[in-house]
Design a protein around this motif. Structure first.
Motif: not given
Length: 288
Positions: A105-109
């Motif tokens: 999530l830190q990358d995609r979101l």
């Protein structure tokens, strides 16, 4: 912002996500509300040892020593009432599935939020349902046992998912929690609850509910800009700036020498010098 969430250990389905300014009780309560409402009640929750979910202090009160167990936290009582076990992990590596989710999530979101020019907590929370609808079909895996283990949530879930306090009813038949107070209606045969003990629950939406022996006595709607937070003692909140008392002038330093006091001699007619009886007055006449 801080992202709180939950993932299914059997299918890797992201069950709930919610943004909060900090990792607090309100955020975990919202995550549990989303989880219980959409999926149901799990058999157990596997998390860390944060004091919002589990007691991690060494303090034992006298009542806790007598009952042989520490009083659980607000969310710990909620899980216990719903029959949900809690497993506290000893290290971040022990709960690797949720830790790997945070890396995803830190990358995609964050990239999805940046592409949509979302920069407010309200906009980010509004986008999370659409994000999960796109994420879960890609990464969800079928479980080894297809039989679901979820249990239906109770009808009174908003009442269960709350902070709970024990309060003594005042003489005017009112109950107070911090700056808020409720007027209790008269009981059976117009009796008063003054001096009795009641349970006061602060719901996730800000409502206050007073219960006595499992029966709801009174309900109060939520104030504007409500934030659910536990209160250790009533009235411990910080008052508004315009309600603070005016600053006092500094007190002058005391002298290191004791004050000199003259011994005042009582007059002849002072009660301390009067005779108690006539006989004593004859034996000890008062002169002057």
């Amino acid at each position: 912002m801080t992202l709180l969430g939950a993932i299914d250990d059997a299918t890797s389905t992201v069950l709930a996500l919610h943004f909060r300014p900090t990792e607090d009780l309100h955020g975990y309560a919202v995550v549990f509300q989303q989880l219980f409402t959409q999926y149901g009640l799990p058999l157990a929750v596997y998390g860390d040892r944060i004091n919002i979910l589990v007691r991690n202090d060494a303090h034992w009160s006298l009542a806790e020593q007598l009952q042989g167990a520490q009083t659980p936290t607000h969310l710990g009582r909620v899980l216990a009432d719903l029959g949900i076990g809690y497993l506290a992990a000893g290290s971040p590596e022990a709960k690797g599935r949720i830790e790997r989710l945070w890396r995803t999530l830190q990358d995609r979101l964050t990239s999805e939020l940046r592409l949509r020019h979302i920069s407010t907590p309200e906009g980010a929370n509004a986008f999370l349902p659409a994000f999960l609808a796109d994420l879960n079909p890609r990464f969800t895996r079928a479980p080894a046992d297809a039989a679901p283990a979820w249990r239906p949530a109770p009808r009174d879930l908003p009442l269960v998912l709350s902070c709970r306090y024990t309060r003594q009813v005042a003489r005017d038949n009112t109950v107070r929690l911090g700056p808020r107070w409720l007027q209790l209606p008269p009981g059976p045969q117009h009796r008063s609850y003054a001096g009795g003990r009641v349970e006061l629950r602060e719901l996730l939406d800000g409502r206050l509910v007073v219960l006595h022996e499992g029966i709801v006595l009174a309900t109060q709607t939520a104030p504007p800009a409500f934030v659910l937070k536990p209160r250790s003692t009533p009235g411990a909140e910080i008052p508004a700036p315009h309600l603070l008392p005016a600053p006092r002038s500094p007190t002058p330093p005391r002298s290191p020498y004791p004050p000199t006091r003259g011994s005042a001699r009582p007059t002849a007619r002072h009660p301390w010098r009067r005779a108690i009886t006539r006989a004593a007055q004859l034996l000890y006449p008062v002169k002057g």
